[in-house]
Design a protein around this motif. Sequence first.
Motif, PDB file in Angstrom:
ATOM      1  N   LYS A 141      -2.249   5.321  -9.117  1.00  0.00           N
ATOM      2  CA  LYS A 141      -2.142   4.553  -7.879  1.00  0.00           C
ATOM      3  C   LYS A 141      -1.103   5.074  -6.901  1.00  0.00           C
ATOM      4  O   LYS A 141      -1.133   4.710  -5.715  1.00  0.00           O
TER       5      LYS A 141
ATOM      6  N   ARG B 206      -4.540   7.481   0.303  1.00  0.00           N
ATOM      7  CA  ARG B 206      -5.789   6.804   0.653  1.00  0.00           C
ATOM      8  C   ARG B 206      -6.969   7.377  -0.116  1.00  0.00           C
ATOM      9  O   ARG B 206      -8.014   6.752  -0.215  1.00  0.00           O
TER      10      ARG B 206
ATOM     11  N   ASN C 254      -6.875   1.874  -4.042  1.00  0.00           N
ATOM     12  CA  ASN C 254      -7.584   1.147  -2.988  1.00  0.00           C
ATOM     13  C   ASN C 254      -8.735   0.288  -3.504  1.00  0.00           C
ATOM     14  O   ASN C 254      -9.446  -0.328  -2.711  1.00  0.00           O
ATOM     15  N   ASN C 255      -8.931   0.253  -4.831  1.00  0.00           N
ATOM     16  CA  ASN C 255     -10.043  -0.493  -5.404  1.00  0.00           C
ATOM     17  C   ASN C 255      -9.623  -1.171  -6.694  1.00  0.00           C
ATOM     18  O   ASN C 255      -8.751  -0.664  -7.419  1.00  0.00           O
TER      19      ASN C 255
ATOM     20  N   MET D   6       0.854  -1.196   0.000  1.00  0.00           N
ATOM     21  CA  MET D   6       0.000   0.000   0.000  1.00  0.00           C
ATOM     22  C   MET D   6       0.886   1.241   0.000  1.00  0.00           C
ATOM     23  O   MET D   6       1.799   1.370   0.813  1.00  0.00           O
TER      24      MET D   6
END
Length: 490
Positions: free
Chosen positions: A392, A405, A411-412, A1
């Motif tokens: 991203k 975030r 995040n998807n 992440m």
Amino acid sequence: MPAELKGLNEECGVFGVWDDSQAAQRTYFGLHSLQHRGQEGAGIVVKSENGRLLAHKGLGLLSDVFDRPEYLDELVGRSAIGHVRYGTAGSRGIENIQPLVFHYLDEDIALAHNGNLTNAVSMRRKLESDGAIFQSNSDTEVLMHLIQRQKQPKFADRLKASLREIRGGFAYLILTKDAMYAALDPNGFRPLVIGQLENGSYIVASETCALDVVGAKFLRDVQPGELVQIDDSGCHISKYTNDTQLAICSMEYIYFARPDSNIYGVNVHLARQQMGRQVALENPVDADIVVGVPNSSLSAASGVAQQLGIPDEMGLIKNQYSSRTFIQPTQELREQGVKMKLSAVRAVVEGKKVALVDDSIVRGTTSRYIVRMLKAAGAKSVHLLISSPPLKYPCFYGIDIEHTRELMAANNTVEEMREKIGADSLHFLSLPGLIKSIGLKQDEPNDGLCVAYFDGKYPTPLYDYEDGFETPKTADDHALSASVKQHQVI
């Protein structure tokens, strides 16, 4: 992440002219053509006959800052530099509006900057420990303090030595009593060009559209690692480093630059049009009409229509007097901003299968609202084509992506994004398709493009970010968790 970021630096525009009787007025018109690069503040500095620098700057659009004729009339001089600024929340003090002016016993120096330094925090701490006093919280000021600490007798040599100490993305304009200097970082992340007026005066600007507006002939792009010195004897170009690798920001072609600008020989409109053709080639959706999101996606929409062989229609109308929605500080204000800036043309979209074209998805707020708006206007279906890959990763070189975030694609999955946006289908341009569409054809990684926003492979070390520096939560300082070390560097 990816790491969470706050307060990444701004995307800005710079313009400078040397030895022109209408220097301030010329700079005003040049900055006006660069207003898309920054709407939060503007300033112009001129060199007067006695060598002192005169400045006028303020918050807001260029027309707001120079809303009285006397503001320009009082800037009397034959050389000038100017700046339009896009800053992040919390950085809106006048002290951060550029060009920054430094008054010394022997001379004045003005400095304008487009980009973001990746070692600004550590350099600032070192300079402050050595007694430097900063007048702003912008990383722009770091360079001037470095220059003042160099020992070489010539300003150009002190400047070169200082440029070798800073890292990241930068396009600088510097004005002194003797010369105007322009410098580009070793990767050329930000665009910078040189032009010349018929009267022989030299122009330096962020984009070629500014040269066109003031009637200047394009001479050349400033190359990575170059220092340009313009004085009464002419234009002199040298290198301050040979350790260079072109990595021009791909978002310049996708979104930021004006479509009538050329960057390293590639016209922005034609590149966007080719991105549209390519995303439609990769994703041939079933649609009746193409509708581009105005204004930055209209070029890509024309390419989609050409590839699909269907009409390119004006199904969305933009209120030209509204600001960009991504600069709004809260979700509620962003949604209100979208409502203010766009409306659907029912007569065009009703009963139609719409291929909706946009250049990128950041948070998804705009996309979600537009899809809902088109369907409310009677669209039978909405297929969303994005003329860039999924965004991203954060940018460290001068583009404001506040929180990872908040990046929808970070995040998807694409299917999760499609469902949240409400589109009947969602398609992105592939990364190879993007590189091919821009077509720089440079003998460098990714054809000389920085595409780190899409693949997380940064062209340079990230310095302060990798070292986990925690900084004050001001707009031009930077906070980053140590997890950025997981990002690849090519």
